[in-house]
Design a protein around this motif. Structure first.
Motif, mmCIF file in Angstrom:
data_model
loop_
_atom_site.group_PDB
_atom_site.id
_atom_site.type_symbol
_atom_site.label_atom_id
_atom_site.label_comp_id
_atom_site.label_asym_id
_atom_site.label_seq_id
_atom_site.Cartn_x
_atom_site.Cartn_y
_atom_site.Cartn_z
ATOM 1 N N ARG A 46 -21.341 57.283 74.128
ATOM 2 C CA ARG A 46 -21.697 56.106 75.018
ATOM 3 C C ARG A 46 -23.299 55.898 74.661
ATOM 4 O O ARG A 46 -23.636 55.024 74.601
ATOM 5 N N GLN A 47 -23.934 57.147 74.755
ATOM 6 C CA GLN A 47 -25.522 56.911 74.617
ATOM 7 C C GLN A 47 -25.791 56.078 73.356
ATOM 8 O O GLN A 47 -26.627 55.320 73.440
ATOM 9 N N GLN A 48 -25.101 56.514 72.288
ATOM 10 C CA GLN A 48 -25.476 55.986 71.136
ATOM 11 C C GLN A 48 -24.993 54.363 70.866
ATOM 12 O O GLN A 48 -25.901 53.590 70.380
ATOM 13 N N LEU A 49 -23.930 54.008 71.794
ATOM 14 C CA LEU A 49 -23.460 52.564 71.979
ATOM 15 C C LEU A 49 -24.714 51.755 72.701
ATOM 16 O O LEU A 49 -24.822 50.504 72.696
ATOM 17 N N GLN A 50 -25.344 52.555 73.547
ATOM 18 C CA GLN A 50 -26.292 51.673 74.632
ATOM 19 C C GLN A 50 -27.770 52.031 74.212
ATOM 20 O O GLN A 50 -28.579 51.567 74.846
#
Lengths: 600, 241
Positions: B30-34
């Motif tokens: 999720r962090q990578q996507l955001q």
């Protein structure tokens, strides 16, 4: 893997379940082209032909065929009504929606394929399990061309019992779905498929990397001829090694040879110390098998190992045709005397090899993927043998070894004759985490000893985030003479500069590397000490992992007495186990007289 | 069996398989996507990403506004999102469609304002390409999005009239030429006077979305918004596969 922008059509098998009847008995069959089947059965005296279903995806058709064969009386008069009722029951068993009535008009018989084309396809499929598109590639690679549609040739061979036809994803006799390519049942999806038009097509996500396996896609398999039928080769199969084997290797080499020559045991483990030269010993088994005309596969989970082995084994057997198969390898279907393949590539072989050598049996991804074990087991002939190579066998294999289900060959000493470095356990109950005010005393000692001897040091840590933290901690406490050229650097699997940092470490541009277990294999640094920091993190540092990491030290004759330290706040069972196993190997090597130097 | 009953396994990340406490993706994924949100913001109109603190409208939209009134995306076509789109589209990892469709739904709620679309329409594939790929990734995404937001989805309103060359490595102008008149609306009655949400996997030059929008507006649609998984970054070449 499918390439972007490539829109080559993939053959979608949709066909009929039929009943064919002779004078007294009948058979149930499936076909994408029933006219071909009519010809085949007419040639064998079966004249009455009835379609039982409309076109169905192969997975469904194959299940119904098997379902009917086991339930339908195939003697006397053709039981058409009973067959229709059974088809309906089979459909309900699979939970499929109702389908239309079968066509009333029968397809006209089609001409039988030419024998030469059949023989060509048969030859190219021997010992393999392939999609239709892969068979076309195999034919193209061998410059073989056929005029008849390939699926018709394959279907004829299937009717003749020469080829097995399997749905990519099929059902077992209980109606439970399973991927026929990778053998797994856990990652199947029921989806709407635009190729077959079915809303219940099954797709396997477990082996997607090798192309889509689905219910409507056929796999064709043909086992290899028995070894007796292939005859003995006239080739000289002795390996030409450009160095002399050590006494330990000679003993193990002979045992590996006799494992193959005697053929009593199905499985054998070559349990070697890290850096003891197990590949050279495996050459004994390979030579023995090749001398008897047997097919050999050398499989390993990692592509780099296969590429490196290709070079080594080509120099050992310059006159043999050696084919290396890995993702992106130039040839996939070439003829060869010896095949090296990643375990993923082994998915394309079917009952072909008399001897399978499985290297790094405990390494990722093999250790975590039952699909790859399945692939290797299916690539071996049913009466074939397997030789496992590893320094750290997985617990399951060790348990089977203890039950004497697997033969074992030990190779406990390295070629330089020095004992394996035994890990020194440094217990510090108050071992601090990165960022604490002072570096732990024991860590400082290890660093000082290493730097004083002018050797290099790898510090293994149990988590990716610890890599950066430990590097920062060390640099904060000891900044070094030049801030632009840090004396300690870190890397991990997904590190953007991983290859660059490893290359610089190999060139001895800096003395200390902090890393994770990603570096536990495949790296040889001539003058190296090893420190495992927080070695009691048992979720990451298992006994096998610790042995592999310890195995990085003392590999080269330039510095055979490399030191290994396990630094932890307590002594975990894994730490004790790793140390015990290394000591046992040294004891065994000493008892057998393999050590040139006394153990410290 | 007993052990799995006593200690049931939690949900796994739809991408990497690590344990998940909430949603479909683990914290790391999720962090990578955001992560892009710290550096970029979307163009007011076409949704292409611009460096934070710079202009609100991209150079392309300053030259000529697109026919759709707004386009938004989950993130830039790079890194993890690119890998996920690749796995869905070319490897056929369909289990990703649902989690990615939910991400699209989140963007629709946050970015496309209070006006609720009346109908969700996926960008169609030609029948030949559909048979080869066996699924339309835009349709799978639209179905997941529609399910999450309770919106009707219709993948049969529009079809692709003719084959177009794959768009890989085509310039913006070539893409426009390649797609001219490629889409046709089959059931204008279903879209007349309605606000539509067009779904696709990647918006690059916007040629496909604009061609679809033109066809839908010509058939009587009240307005078209576009939602995609990925979009380009201003001044960075982004060629969708």
């Amino acid at each position: 893997m499918t390439v972007a922008g490539s829109y080559a059509p993939v053959f979608c098998w949709q066909g009929f379940v039929y009943l064919v009847w002779g004078d007294r008995s009948g058979r149930v069959g499936i076909s994408h082209n029933p006219g071909l089947d009519r010809t085949f059965w007419l040639q064998r005296g079966y004249r009455q032909f009835s379609l039982l279903t409309p076109p169905l995806p192969l997975g469904t058709a194959a299940f119904l065929c098997d379902w009917l064969q086991r339930r339908l009386p195939l003697k006397g008069e053709p039981p058409l009504q009973q067959a229709a009722a059974l088809v309906n029951r089979g459909r309900l068993k699979l939970g499929l929606p109702p389908w239309g009535a079968p066509a009333n008009t029968l397809p006209e018989p089609r001409p039988a394929p030419a024998a030469a084309e059949l023989a060509l396809v048969q030859k190219n499929l021997a010992g393999r399990i392939l999609w239709r598109e892969e068979i076309a590639l195999a034919l193209a690679e061998h410059k073989g061309a056929v005029n008849t549609p390939l699926e018709d040739l394959l279907h004829w061979l299937y009717l003749a019992g020469e080829v097995t036809l399997l749905p990519g994803v099929g059902y077992d006799s209980n109606g439970e779905p399973r991927c026929r390519r990778c053998g797994q049942a856990s990652r199947l999806l029921k989806v709407a498929c635009a190729a077959c038009g079915s809303g219940d097509c099954l797709v396997c996500e477990g082996c997607l990397a090798m192309g889509q396996a689905r219910s409507c896609r056929p796999l064709y398999a043909r086992p290899c001829q028995a070894q007796a039928a292939r005859g003995r080769p006239t080739l000289d199969t002795r390996p030409r090694l450009n160095f002399a084997l050590t006494p330990a290797q000679v003993d193990a080499y002979r045992e590996a040879e006799s494992f193959v020559f005697q053929g009593k045991e199905k499985e054998c483990l070559l349990w070697a110390a890290c850096g003891a030269g197990k590949t050279e010993v495996a050459c004994g088994a390979i030579a023995a098998a090749l001398s008897r005309g047997r097919n050999v596969l050398y499989a390993c989970p990692r592509r780099e190992v296969i590429r490196e082995l290709e070079v080594r084994l080509t120099s050992a057997w310059p006159h043999l045709r050696i084919l290396a198969l890995y993702g992106g390898s130039p040839s996939k279907f070439g003829a060869a005397d010896l095949i090296l393949a990643t375990t993923h590539q082994a998915l394309r072989f079917y009952r072909r090899f008399d001897l399978v050598i499985l290297d790094e049996v405990d390494a990722f991804p093999l250790s975590e993927d039952p699909m790859l074990y399945y692939a290797v087991a299916r690539a071996r002939r049913e009466d074939g043998q397997t030789l496992f190579l590893t320094a750290t066998p997985p617990p399951g294999l060790v348990a089977r070894l203890r039950r004497r289900q697997v033969k074992v060959i030990y190779l406990p000493a390295r070629h330089h004759g020095h004992p394996l470095p035994v890990p020194e356990i440094l217990r510090d109950p108050f071992l601090s985490r990165p960022g604490a005010k002072r570096l732990p005393r024991s860590l400082v000692n290890c660093l000082d000893l290493t730097l004083a001897e002018e050797v290099q040091l790898i510090i293994f840590v149990p988590a990716v985030k610890l890599v950066e933290e430990v590097v920062a901690w060390l640099l904060q406490e000891r900044p070094g003479p030049d801030p632009n050229r840090p004396w300690v650097q870190g890397c991990f699997a997904a590190h953007p500069r991983r290859d660059e940092i490893i290359a610089a470490f190999r060139r001895e541009e800096f003395p200390v590397l902090v890393t994770t277990t990603v570096m536990e294999r495949g790296i040889t640094i001539p003058r190296l000490n090893v420190l495992v920091l927080y070695a009691d993190e048992e979720r990451v540092f298992t006994a096998n992992t610790l042995i592999q990491m310890a195995g990085r030290a003392g590999r080269s004759p330039a510095y055979p007495s490399g030191r290994v330290w396990f630094l932890a706040s307590r002594i975990s069972p894994a730490m004790a186990g790793a140390r015990r196993q290394i000591q046992e190997f040294n004891d065994l090597a000493r008892r057998r007289g393999y050590l040139l130097v006394r153990e410290k | 069996m007993l052990l799995s009953w006593l200690f049931p396994r939690g949900k796994a990340c739809a991408w990497c398989g690590r344990p998940v406490h909430q949603g479909f993706f683990c914290t790391s994924c999720r962090q990578q996507l955001q992560a892009w949100q710290q550096h970029y913001h979307p163009c007011l109109y076409c949704g292409r990403l611009l460096p934070l603190g710079k202009q609100a409208v991209c150079s392309q939209c300053r030259e000529e506004l697109p026919p759709f009134y707004k386009a938004r995306a989950v993130g830039p076509y790079q890194g993890l999102l690119k890998e996920m789109i690749w796995a869905l589209k070319y490897q056929g990892r369909r289990s990703l469609a649902n989690p990615l469709g939910r991400l699209l739904a989140g963007v629709v709620v946050r970015e496309l304002g209070p006006g609720r679309p009346d109908l969700v329409i996926p960008v169609p594939l030609t029948s030949t390409r559909l048979r080869v790929r066996t699924f339309n990734q835009a349709e799978l995404l639209a179905l997941a999005l529609g399910q999450e937001l309770g919106l009707p989805v219709n993948g049969e309103v529009m079809f692709r009239v003719r084959e177009t060359a794959p768009q890989v490595n085509l310039s913006r102008r070539s893409r426009w030429q390649n797609l001219g008149g490629a889409f046709q609306v089959t059931a204008p009655g279903k879209i007349t006077g309605r606000r539509l949400l067009l779904v696709d996997d990647v918006l690059t030059t916007g040629a496909t979305a604009s061609a679809c929008t033109n066809a839908l507006l010509a058939a009587g649609a009240a307005g078209v918004a576009v939602i995609t998984l990925a979009t380009g970054i201003e001044n960075l070449p982004c060629f969708s596969p």
